[in-house]
Design an enzyme around this catalytic site. Structure first.
Site, short mmCIF file in Angstrom:
data_model
loop_
_atom_site.label_atom_id
_atom_site.label_comp_id
_atom_site.label_asym_id
_atom_site.label_seq_id
_atom_site.Cartn_x
_atom_site.Cartn_y
_atom_site.Cartn_z
N CYS A 122 57.91 15.18 45.65
CA CYS A 122 56.71 14.51 45.16
C CYS A 122 56.18 15.20 43.92
O CYS A 122 56.53 16.35 43.63
CB CYS A 122 55.60 14.52 46.22
SG CYS A 122 56.03 13.78 47.80
N ASP B 196 47.03 23.95 2.19
CA ASP B 196 46.87 22.50 2.13
C ASP B 196 45.48 22.14 1.63
O ASP B 196 44.47 22.66 2.11
CB ASP B 196 47.11 21.90 3.52
CG ASP B 196 47.05 20.40 3.51
OD1 ASP B 196 48.07 19.77 3.16
OD2 ASP B 196 45.99 19.85 3.85
#
Length: 505
Positions: A34, A451
């Protein structure tokens, strides 16, 4: 993968969904396995064992629970981002490499002998490459059986099985039910037009993702970077062409928010494929694009406590790092986008696609071409490319390295080795190599301090870049504090440029 039985059992007792996919619980008295959040009565500690993969549980003789469907969870976030050999191999297996190239091909790609790779995977995941590939095929088959109207023979080959007999035997063994019995368990979520049958090679299905999932923000990013002919987007949806192992295809994704943390949500996807054998590869590449196996709760807990990023994380929980369906394409797009705006790069790329891409019929307005392959671009005179000559030469050199196999940009490569090889090429610097690592290779810990978008975002957050280019402001927290999720920190900073920060708590 080291599993502490006591820790695992506490997760099972609490039915904590955050652990679904990270380990599996096998119950000796019932013979089933499970997910940790299974709603059934918690078994006694002495009756359970824990497994790092569904394949491990299956290899130990357990079958999947029919109530919690443990193989229907998103993939393990640990293996999705791991740079280890096991993590790299798992991503290649998910892409169908074993089905197409065998275990020898998988071993060759990760740079190990077949025997050593099998030993390593068995030690780490409790199962060898064949068992892991078999578990993946069984999972794909169950999803196709229960959520589409494909004929069972088509399901068998779409899932990667070599024969219908192999398909029937595997499904019976794994699920203790015949394929026709699984078809009778279809869920209620059957929207008009879902399933296969819309056209030849059309498959509609649901892709599981961990929550929270900021689908709208991901849609905005993908739509802003869309290249004409290859990608298109509309209100709440995004579509693109796919260059797959057996032929062309396309995918459309419906992207909405699912913000309840700890649950499993689903993204509706429609694939149109020239060859149904590409179903597994197409699904895996769409999941990469979605960053579906990310653990957003773990990311949010760390970044949400940061004094700079905290309010951004609270404003957009579950923000994903947009992946990509093709590493070669992403690399070329990244070089084209050096030092130009996103809109400008998309315009140039659209011309490149029209001139050198492969025309395809997709049935979707706006999707007309596959992105040019590396071998095609390697043979193009760089002087004729619609960009500065130096950048054209960089594209040609990169394409040649990709076409020759000198650089491989799939999820099974060593990220450090790829970065070194990229930096050795003319015209490729750190920003380009790291951006490729983040989106093409799935590296969760990339930061781009030079950046311009990052610098603008930090300035808007009260950290103006009054410093030499390339250095972060002195009063900005060390980005190392954002490890190992700096890629997600980067996405939050970029996304903040589209937010009204005055309204952000």
């Amino acid at each position: 993968m080291s599993l502490d039985p006591n820790v695992c059992y506490r997760a099972v007792q609490s039915r904590d969904r955050r652990f679904d996919g990270t380990f599996y619980t096998a119950v000796r008295t019932t013979g089933i396995y499970c997910r940790p959040s299974c709603p059934a009565r918690t078994p006694a500690f002495g009756n359970v064992t824990f497994h790092p993969s569904a394949a491990s549980a299956q290899a130990a003789g357990f079958r999947a629970c029919k109530r919690c469907l443990p193989d229907a969870t998103p993939g393990s976030p640990e293996w999705d981002v791991a740079g280890t050999v096991a993590g790299r191999a798992m991503r290649l297996i998910a892409d169908g490499v074993v089905d197409r190239e065998g275990v020898d091909g998988l071993a060759r790609r990760v740079g190990y002998t077949t025997r050593h790779l099998s030993r390593l995977l068995t030690a780490e995941l409790g199962a060898g490459p064949l068992a892991l590939a078999r578990a993946r095929r069984a999972q794909t088959a169950r999803v196709l059986i229960e959520t589409t109207t494909l004929g069972l023979a088509d399901v068998a080959f779409a899932a990667g099985f070599a024969s219908v007999r192999q398909f029937n035997d595997t499904v019976r063994e794994v699920y203790a039910a015949a394929p026709s019995d699984l078809r009778g368990r279809r869920g209620a979520d059957r929207r008009p037009g879902s399933g296969a049958g819309v056209g030849t090679g059309t498959v509609a299905m649901r892709l599981a993702v961990r929550t929270p999932f900021a689908g709208r923000a991901l849609h905005a990013f993908l739509a802003a970077h869309a290249v004409a002919g290859v990608e298109t987007a509309g209100e709440g949806w995004y579509a693109r062409t796919l260059d797959l192992p057996h032929g062309p295809g396309s995918v459309r994704l419906d992207l909405t928010d699912a913000l309840d943390a700890g649950e499993t949500a689903f993204v509706h996807a429609t694939f149109r494929l020239a060859d149904l054998r590409d179903t597994g590869a197409a699904v895996e590449r769409a999941r990469r694009l979605l960053d579906a196996d990310c653990d957003p709760v773990a990311v949010g807990e760390q970044l949400g406590a940061d004094p700079v990023l905290g309010r951004l994380v609270r404003r957009t929980p579950g923000l994903r790092v947009a992946g990509h369906v093709d590493g070669d394409e992403l690399a070329v797009r990244t070089v084209v986008g050096q030092q130009v705006s996103v809109a400008g790069a998309c315009t140039v790329l659209g011309r490149l696609v029209l001139a050198h891409g492969t025309p395809v019929e997709t049935g979707v307005d706006g999707l007309t071409h596959l992105f040019p392959r590396a071998a095609t671009l390697a043979g193009v005179d760089p002087e004729t490319l619609p960009m500065p000559r130096s950048r054209g030469r960089a594209i040609a050199g990169l394409a040649a390295a990709l076409a020759d196999g000198e650089i491989a940009l799939d999820r099974g490569t060593d990220r450090g080795d790829v970065r070194a090889r990229l930096l050795a090429l003319p015209g490729i610097g750190s920003w380009t190599a790291d951006y490729i690592a983040m989106r093409a290779l799935g590296d969760p810990d990339v930061f781009l301090p030079t950046d311009i978008g990052v610098r603008r975002a930090l300035a808007a957050l009260g950290h103006p870049p009054g410093h030499p280019p390339g250095r972060l402001p002195a009063d900005t927290p060390d980005p190392d504090a954002w490890r190992p999720w700096r890629s997600y920190a980067l996405m939050h900073l970029w996304h903040s440029l589209d937010l009204d920060l005055e309204e952000t708590p």
